[in-house]
Each structure stands twice: as structure tokens, then as C-alpha cells.
Design a protein around this motif. Structure first.
Motif, PDB file in Angstrom:
ATOM      1  N   ARG A  31      35.392  50.335  45.903  1.00 35.34           N
ATOM      2  CA  ARG A  31      36.271  49.817  47.138  1.00 35.34           C
ATOM      3  C   ARG A  31      36.784  50.839  47.864  1.00 35.34           C
ATOM      4  O   ARG A  31      36.696  50.902  48.967  1.00 35.34           O
TER       5      ARG A  31
ATOM      6  N   PHE B 234      31.099  41.593  46.237  1.00 36.31           N
ATOM      7  CA  PHE B 234      31.204  42.254  44.839  1.00 36.31           C
ATOM      8  C   PHE B 234      31.092  40.832  43.910  1.00 36.31           C
ATOM      9  O   PHE B 234      30.483  40.925  42.805  1.00 36.31           O
TER      10      PHE B 234
ATOM     11  N   ASP C 229      43.120  47.512  41.280  1.00 36.08           N
ATOM     12  CA  ASP C 229      42.558  47.215  42.440  1.00 36.08           C
ATOM     13  C   ASP C 229      43.699  46.781  43.658  1.00 36.08           C
ATOM     14  O   ASP C 229      43.254  46.596  44.809  1.00 36.08           O
TER      15      ASP C 229
ATOM     16  N   LEU D  95      28.634  39.798  40.691  1.00 28.92           N
ATOM     17  CA  LEU D  95      29.059  39.699  39.640  1.00 28.92           C
ATOM     18  C   LEU D  95      28.795  38.398  38.866  1.00 28.92           C
ATOM     19  O   LEU D  95      28.587  38.101  37.706  1.00 28.92           O
TER      20      LEU D  95
ATOM     21  N   ASP E 252      35.332  41.779  48.568  1.00 32.05           N
ATOM     22  CA  ASP E 252      35.513  40.973  47.334  1.00 32.05           C
ATOM     23  C   ASP E 252      34.341  39.922  47.246  1.00 32.05           C
ATOM     24  O   ASP E 252      34.013  39.702  46.144  1.00 32.05           O
TER      25      ASP E 252
ATOM     26  N   VAL F  89      33.467  48.574  34.117  1.00 34.79           N
ATOM     27  CA  VAL F  89      33.584  47.932  35.547  1.00 34.79           C
ATOM     28  C   VAL F  89      35.050  47.680  36.045  1.00 34.79           C
ATOM     29  O   VAL F  89      35.067  47.988  37.382  1.00 34.79           O
TER      30      VAL F  89
ATOM     31  N   HIS G 186      34.847  49.420  39.890  1.00 33.33           N
ATOM     32  CA  HIS G 186      35.190  48.470  40.763  1.00 33.33           C
ATOM     33  C   HIS G 186      36.318  48.933  41.745  1.00 33.33           C
ATOM     34  O   HIS G 186      35.872  48.981  43.148  1.00 33.33           O
TER      35      HIS G 186
ATOM     36  N   TRP H 231      43.191  45.574  35.447  1.00 34.76           N
ATOM     37  CA  TRP H 231      42.245  45.728  36.381  1.00 34.76           C
ATOM     38  C   TRP H 231      42.579  45.086  37.695  1.00 34.76           C
ATOM     39  O   TRP H 231      42.368  46.103  38.760  1.00 34.76           O
TER      40      TRP H 231
ATOM     41  N   SER I   6      37.112  39.067  41.507  1.00 38.76           N
ATOM     42  CA  SER I   6      36.470  39.665  40.396  1.00 38.76           C
ATOM     43  C   SER I   6      37.498  39.911  39.235  1.00 38.76           C
ATOM     44  O   SER I   6      37.269  39.350  38.126  1.00 38.76           O
ATOM     45  N   PRO I   7      38.556  40.702  39.434  1.00 40.87           N
ATOM     46  CA  PRO I   7      39.599  40.917  38.090  1.00 40.87           C
ATOM     47  C   PRO I   7      39.870  39.611  37.687  1.00 40.87           C
ATOM     48  O   PRO I   7      40.458  39.701  36.534  1.00 40.87           O
TER      49      PRO I   7
END
Length: 614
Positions: free
Chosen positions: A111, A150, A428, A154, A147, A103, A107, A424, A312-313
Motif C-alpha cells: 500500500r 487487494f 495498515d 485475496l 482495499d 502477507v 500488504h 495487521w 483484508s486484515p
């Protein structure tokens, strides 16, 4: 990059990079090549081996206590050894590392793919643009939209239908700063979020089955027996990969509070743009300015709020970044992240500049992960502590090392997820602060330890609790008592935030008590009185540091490992006889050696121009 550079603090976080390589005025000449430190080298080459061996010996099937914890071990993959996978918190992360890595790679790629398609569709305005050349406000809007989309997907994967509960809490929190009068926002924010912390725990995440039982009367069959579980239990069956969402929601609460207070404080500067007043370039803000004024009043929208809170991260564990900083970095990427930038030699081409930061960081993460695997396969300290052992079967040295390696495993089990999720985030395009900048065994100050352990949380506490309460109150009548009360309030919140139980409250209050000896020692023995005797002051400070280390180990063993009763058993086993007391003196001497090496390591940082408070 040289191998030794990999372990510099600047490699962990660019925020520590000095403006130039000139030594700081307080830096002292190197002592590494002195006779004193050659003695320390001999200790470092022998004692750590004995420390490792002591726990390795009690982790063998031949040890009398092995049968008691054997059921907590699992089949491993290193040299046919069993693995101590008994810690539930780390076990969940360890089992999902392959999926998380997938992931974390997909991810950022997704993006960039979306951004490329959007830019390609607008190529009539001058060709396909690089990400960095897009208008900053447009970039922010695109990032926030991506964001949120996603994160919504998630969230469903993580929590299933319970995602609706999370979104409801987020919506209610958003109403506080946007609907209430300004004077009520701070009190309402703290009241709401502390209530949520307790309610989540006491109501077990508001299970649908319990809600159904509360709303509807219990259903019975014709025979008078209670009917089987109804729609509530059926809904609970779709709880996602992490059905108990409330366990990890504590980190989200910090972002909810940060958003509301950042919004509140932004109201005080709506009369003018602080960036214009200070003549600051929004594309090159310092971290202090990004945190304080990185977002304008128009940025506090529901879309940006969701994007920040659910990013998410950083959603599950952090590190924590405040709303202002998130908005500033979403507009203008930092050089430390992977982004395309125009090449100075050829403006028509782009280059990636963040790899110099991310590649060494990724390598350090991999080394930490492998270290943890090696430790869990060879040292069964966690399983032993969980099996309610008979401490009398262990020697004082073995008992002390069981406690020591227990703490090291706690440090690693927190460090590894934090570094993974920060990695992560770096991939990103968002650079949060590093949570752990010192090894657990590279700390000798209680205050400095808490600045470097969960560092982003410490910074959050300073900004949103400690400073609003009045800080350390270094001057004025009653300032000492006020500072002590502020520390007590801070660590009480920290303990309750971690978990609502007596053991962690004891841990929080112990930390406050243990801060006092260090503070008094600094007042009684100021460095200014030893300017002509630097070595005497260093040795005196080393003695005090040994006491600090013992107190830190005791507090953390109570809070995160064996509890108060377990600590009593360890202490009694170590100093309960003459041999144990002799060992304790030898252990303090060993800690003294370690402290002197820590001092010199920090002097080396000052000689490189690095100044740290931890």
C-alpha cells in the motif's frame, strides 16, 4: 517501557488511556502490602504450579488413559514432546502462521509503495507528499480503491470460484438500503442476513455440484449408470485455500448489517452536517463521534462498501469495526497506527508515531503465541476431552483442571487470531477495538465478562440490537421483564450467529439465566449500604463472584468444549464422593483468593486513572 507496563490494559488498546494520570475519585488505597494480601501471595506461588502439574501428569504416556487419545497428538518441537493439535479451528490458523505473517508485512508495504508512486507522479504540485499530507478525501478514495483490489485478489486465493457467491450476497445486501423505501430497510436487512446465516449452513455453501444437480437432470451412461461428476464438481474443485467459505462468513454478516443500519441512520441527518453542528474537528474525532457520525451520506458508495466489508486484515475473523469508523480512520489516521506525520522540529521531515503502540502490542502477541505452544505441548486437555474418556480414571482435582485448562485453550485459540489480525490492521493504518482485554482467569462478573470477551462483537450488539430493542429498561412498569426479554433475544442471536446447533442455544440461554443471580445480588446488597464497611462488602462480593465464576465455567464448557453430557460427567466425577466435595470447597476458597486479587488489580487501574466496565 517497563516490563510491568507491557501487561497494562492501556498497552492493549489506547482507548483505555486516561486523559491524565490522576486517580479516579472512587479509587481506594493500595492493599498489596497488607497482611491479607501476603497470604494471597503464598497461594499464588504454590497453587498454580499444582494446577499445571495435575493436567501435566495425565498428559504423560504412563497414564492409563493416554492410549485412548494418543492418535490425536502430533510430533512437536518443544523438548521432544507431542503437541495437542486436535482442535480443527486453531489447527488451520497454526499451520498458516508463517504465510499470514508474510502477507501481514507485505500488504501494508505494498500500500505504501503504491501511495509513494502515486504521490511521485504528482510531484509537480509541490514535491513528493507524505501520506498524511494528502487531502483526506483523496486519501479515502485511494485507500478504498486499494482495499477493493487487494481484497478481490485475496478473495480468489481464499475461496477460489466461490468468491462469486460472496460477491453476489454483498451486491444483494447493498440493494436493500439503496433501493428500498426507508421504512423497510431495517426489517429487510435483518430478514435477509438472518436468512443468509441459515441458508449458508443448510445449503453447505451452495456447492456448484448441488446447484448443477438441482438445475439439470442427472446424467446417465448408455448402460444406465449415473455419469461421473460433471461441471459442478469440477468448479467445486477450485475452492481456494478455504473452500468452506460459509464457515467464516458469519463475521461478514455483521458488517453487512452494520453498513445497512449506518446508511439508514445517516438518512436522518442529511439535512445538515452533524460535525459542523457540533463544531467538531473531523481530524480529531472521539471514538464515540467516529462511530456515530464518522461518515457522510456521500460516503455510502458501492466502492466504499466493498472496501469496508472485504477489508483484508479484518475479513476472516475481525475485530469488528463499523462503517462510520472505517471511513473516519481512512480519511484521518489515528496516532496509534503507523503513519508519517510532520516533525514538530522540522516540518520538512516526517516521523513515525504509531510504533509506541504497535511494538508492545506485537510483543504481547508473540508471548501469547509462545504460551499457546507451551500449553499444547505439555497439557493435552483438548485431546482428552475429544476422546470420550472414562472420567472415573481421574481424580476430582484432575477433572476440574481439565475443564479449567480446556477453557484457557479456547480463550487462547480465539485471542491469538484476533490479535494477529488486529496487529495487521494496525500496521495498515486502521485501529479496531481490542477483542479481549482481560485474561480468562481475570473475570468474576457475568455481565463484565461478556463486555470483555469478543469486545468488538459486544459493542456491535449494543449498537445494532440491544439499544434499538430498548436497552436494559431500568425504569418503568414491566422494565425488568422487558430487559430480560432483550437479553434473551440478544443471546439467542449470539448463539445462532456462532453456529446453528442446540448446544450453543443452551449456552446462550444459560448465560441469560446466570445473569439473574448477579443482578439480584447487586439489588439486595448495594455498595452504598457498605460505605463504612468496605472490607465486609469486598468479602461479600468475593463470595458472590465465586458463584459467578462457576456459572461462567459451566456455560462455556457446555457451549464450546465438552457439551451438556460432558459437563454432567465432569460434575459427577468432581462431587460424586466425599473427597470430591471436600476438594470442591477448597477450590471455591482458591477462587475467592483469586477474586480478591482481581478486585485489587482493578483498584490499581483506577489509581492510574483507568475506568473500565469489564
Amino acid at each position: 517501557m517497563k516490563i510491568k507496563d507491557l501487561f497494562k490494559v492501556e498497552t492493549l488498546d489506547h482507548r483505555f488511556e486516561p486523559k491524565d494520570s490522576s486517580p479516579l475519585p472512587t479509587a481506594r488505597p493500595s492493599r498489596w502490602n497488607t497482611a491479607e494480601y501476603y497470604i494471597y501471595y503464598a497461594a499464588f506461588l504454590t497453587i498454580p504450579i499444582l494446577m499445571f502439574k495435575s493436567v501435566h501428569d495425565v498428559s504423560q504416556p504412563s497414564h492409563p488413559g493416554f492410549a485412548k487419545y494418543e492418535g490425536l497428538l502430533e510430533d512437536g518441537w518443544i523438548f521432544g514432546r507431542k503437541v495437542d493439535n486436535s482442535d480443527a479451528q486453531y489447527r488451520g490458523f497454526r499451520a498458516n502462521v508463517p504465510y499470514l505473517l508474510l502477507v501481514a508485512i507485505l500488504h501494508p508495504l505494498l500500500r505504501r509503495g503504491v501511495e509513494y508512486v502515486i504521490n511521485a507522479l504528482g510531484k509537480d504540485s509541490g514535491g513528493v507528499k507524505s501520506v498524511a499530507s494528502v487531502n483526506p478525501n483523496t486519501r479515502l478514495q485511494r485507500r478504498a480503491t486499494f482495499d477493493v483490489v487487494f481484497a478481490a485478489a485475496l478473495l480468489m486465493v481464499f475461496h477460489g470460484l466461490s468468491a462469486a457467491k460472496v460477491l453476489l450476497i454483498l451486491w444483494l445486501n447493498f440493494q436493500i438500503p439503496t433501493k428500498l423505501p426507508k421504512q423497510y430497510v431495517a426489517v429487510a436487512t435483518w430478514t435477509f442476513n438472518i436468512t443468509i446465516l441459515f441458508a449458508n449452513e443448510l445449503c453447505h455453501g451452495y456447492r456448484f455440484a448441488e446447484i448443477a444437480a438441482f438445475v439439470l437432470p442427472p446424467q446417465t451412461t448408455l448402460a444406465g449408470e449415473q455419469a461421473e461428476a460433471g461441471w459442478g464438481a469440477w468448479l467445486d474443485g477450485y475452492g481456494g485455500l478455504i473452500p468452506r467459505w460459509e464457515i467464516l462468513f458469519n463475521i461478514t454478516v455483521l458488517r453487512l448489517i452494520a453498513f445497512n443500519l449506518d446508511y439508514l441512520w445517516s438518512m436522518d441527518r442529511r439535512a445538515g452536517d452533524p460535525l459542523e453542528k457540533k463544531n467538531l474537528d473531523p481530524a480529531h474525532l472521539s471514538e464515540r463521534d467516529r462511530v456515530a457520525v464518522g461518515a457522510s451520506s456521500s460516503d455510502f458508495t458501492f466502492l466504499n462498501y466493498l472496501a469496508y466489508v472485504l477489508y483484508s486484515p479484518l475479513y476472516l475473523t475481525g475485530p469488528i469495526i463499523n462503517f462510520n469508523d472505517y471511513i473516519a480512520q481512512s480519511r484521518y489516521p489515528l496516532p496509534s497506527t503507523v503513519h508519517s506525520h510532520p516533525s514538530p522540529s522540522d516540518p520538512g521531515r516526517t516521523r513515525i508515531v504509531g510504533y509506541k503502540t504497535i511494538a508492545p502490542y506485537a510483543l504481547r502477541f508473540a508471548l501469547c503465541l509462545l504460551t499457546m505452544e507451551f500449553v499444547l505441548h505439555h497439557l493435552y486437555a483438548v485431546a482428552i476431552s475429544k476422546s470420550h474418556p472414562d472420567w472415573s480414571t481421574y481424580t476430582p482435582f484432575q477433572l476440574s483442571m481439565l475443564g479449567y485448562f480446556n477453557l484457557h485453550i479456547i480463550w487462547l485459540k480465539l485471542l491469538i487470531p484476533w490479535r494477529f489480525f488486529r496487529l495487521w490492521s494496525l500496521l495498515d493504518g486502521i485501529d479496531p477495538p481490542e477483542n479481549m482485554v482481560r485474561c480468562m482467569s481475570d473475570n468474576y462478573s457475568v455481565l463484565a465478562f461478556w463486555r470483555g470477551w469478543h469486545r468488538s462483537f459486544n459493542r456491535w450488539i449494543v449498537r445494532y440490537i440491544f439499544i434499538p430493542l430498548g436497552g436494559s429498561q431500568k425504569s418503568g412498569k414491566g422494565s425488568g421483564w422487558r430487559a430480560a426479554l432483550n437479553y434473551a433475544a440478544v443471546f439467542t442471536f449470539v448463539a445462532l450467529w456462532h453456529d446453528i446447533n442446540l448446544r450453543l442455544l443452551i449456552w446462550g440461554w444459560l448465560v441469560v439465566v446466570f445473569v439473574l443471580p448477579e443482578t439480584l445480588a447487586r439489588l439486595a446488597f448495594p455498595a452504598s449500604k457498605f460505605k463504612t464497611r468496605p472490607n465486609a462488602y469486598r468479602w461479600l462480593a468475593g463470595v458472590g463472584a465465586v458463584g459467578n465464576i462457576l456459572m461462567l465455567m459451566a456455560a462455556n464448557l457446555v457451549g464450546f468444549a465438552v457439551g451438556l453430557d460432558g459437563l454432567k460427567g465432569l460434575v459427577e466425577g468432581i462431587v460424586g464422593n466425599l473427597g470430591g466435595r471436600v476438594f470442591f470447597v477448597a477450590a471455591c476458597a482458591t477462587l475467592f483468593v483469586g477474586v480478591q486479587v482481581m478486585f485489587e488489580w482493578r483498584e490499581g487501574e483506577r489509581r492510574r486513572g483507568v475506568e473500565m466496565k469489564c
